[in-house]
Design a protein around this motif. Sequence first.
Motif, short mmCIF file in Angstrom:
data_model
loop_
_atom_site.label_atom_id
_atom_site.label_comp_id
_atom_site.label_asym_id
_atom_site.label_seq_id
_atom_site.Cartn_x
_atom_site.Cartn_y
_atom_site.Cartn_z
N UNK A 1 -2.22 1.47 -12.96
CA UNK A 1 -2.63 0.95 -11.65
C UNK A 1 -3.94 0.17 -11.76
N UNK A 2 -4.86 0.68 -12.55
CA UNK A 2 -6.14 -0.03 -12.74
C UNK A 2 -5.91 -1.38 -13.42
N UNK A 3 -5.03 -1.36 -14.41
CA UNK A 3 -4.75 -2.60 -15.13
C UNK A 3 -4.11 -3.63 -14.20
N UNK A 4 -3.18 -3.18 -13.34
CA UNK A 4 -2.54 -4.10 -12.41
C UNK A 4 -3.55 -4.66 -11.41
N UNK A 5 -4.48 -3.82 -10.98
CA UNK A 5 -5.52 -4.29 -10.06
C UNK A 5 -6.39 -5.35 -10.73
N UNK A 6 -6.74 -5.13 -12.00
CA UNK A 6 -7.54 -6.11 -12.73
C UNK A 6 -6.77 -7.41 -12.93
N UNK A 7 -5.48 -7.29 -13.18
CA UNK A 7 -4.67 -8.49 -13.36
C UNK A 7 -4.67 -9.34 -12.10
#
Length: 489
Positions: A261-267
């Motif tokens: 989820x954090x990675x998707x938010x950063x993307x």
Amino acid sequence: MSDDIAGAPVTGYAPAPNRTTSSEDIPARLTFLRFLVRPLVSAHVDRPLFRDIQRYAKQIDGYCRRLDYQRTRMGDAVRLVRNPVMGTVSAPPPRLDLPSRRVLTLTTLLAAACEEVEGGVTLVRLSEIVAEITRSTDRALTPYDPDRLTERRALAKAAEQLEHWGILRKRATLVADLQEWTDSRTGIGAGYDVDRDALLLFVTPGTITLAAYQEDQLAQAPQVRAQRFGTTAWNSALDAAEPPESEPAEDPGQDEESPAAIWETQRQATRVVRHLRALVETPALLYGDLLPDEAELARVQRGLRAETVLGLIGGSIEARSEGLVWISTEVDCPATVDWPTHKTESWAALMIADKAGRDGHRDADGFVHLDTRDVDHIVEDLLDWKGHLFRKDLQGRPAETRTAAEEVLRWLGMLRTGPDGSWRLSPVMGRYRDPELIEPSPATHQDDLFTHPAHDATGDDAYDASLTPDSRRASSDHAASTEPDGEPA
């Protein structure tokens, strides 16, 4: 880049004529472009560029903020720091003459050795320090052995790298000193002064730490590994032959603080920055390299992306069905690659790529695909047709010719090769035309060397009219005559 796929007209973006432009905007953009090309500048190496960077520091800092870069100064040295985004940095393809891995390793070790000296130092002393560092480290590193000729030559090349970046300044000394030490390990090698300011900016630990942290985040989210960004046509670390096809499905019950989820938010948060970096650095943003939502965003906001890039580095932007491409409008653009050249592998690569672009399968995103057998056939046909004009070491050698062409095309960022040897050509390759190899025209007194006698019914010798000198076009160097469609950087 072809526009035959989607049928959409080509849109060109250029600075608006009614836009208010100060007298400093244009030189500031050109200075920033030169800074991108040479990110570590020492006053004693390039004083004009160092002076201009200080003169336009305010504008350059504004440009850096748009791209999430930093301008860092230490005394008489200044560095452009490309902060990693999602574990990677959008950077141009490495140059064709990039030093070997061993030379790069010794360059880093040589920089570490410079930390141990004050004032002047000889290459012999630096060699001793590097040997001591490699013996005492607990890392998996091949020890440096100054008794070996290949190692001394690699260290001399490493010293040249540090000279290029202004970390080492060679004192007045005979060139023979360096060659004598390299060849026979006698003499002092060369004398240097160490630029401490440039040395401190040579490596930025904060950038490495940030990249490592982001890499660790990615490692904890294996389900999004295949959708990792930053692996574009220009710096792909994964199998770029298979572009992303769909977004990972979101789990309704997924923890908002989970790595995925954090990675998707950063993307989502870094899409604009990554798109701008691709245009500024590579210099093309191809929709086929993006996930569907990012590709749609890039298409819808192509005018905004173009306007921003024009404000950063000038030039013009072409909007094609396959993506956006930056075009230089400078006569002597510091970011322009000197290609094609008169070298055999240069024009051979252009001819092979042109034939591959016509024979291969073009997908909906404009990329051209060929399997390894098709590539071999194209190379063999070219050798049969024009192989006699090739350099001696490539004549009649299709494997060597293909390898040389692939190196050139990869260096340009135009080619991605799969594990099986298959090709995936970038749509940007379409901006270059097929060169026409021209036979040399003989001098008047040499006509008999270039014409073939034919026998008529009476037995008298006659020249074949199709082979007269007037029917040949001259070329002084047997090189490729090329005319690119545009002047991409």
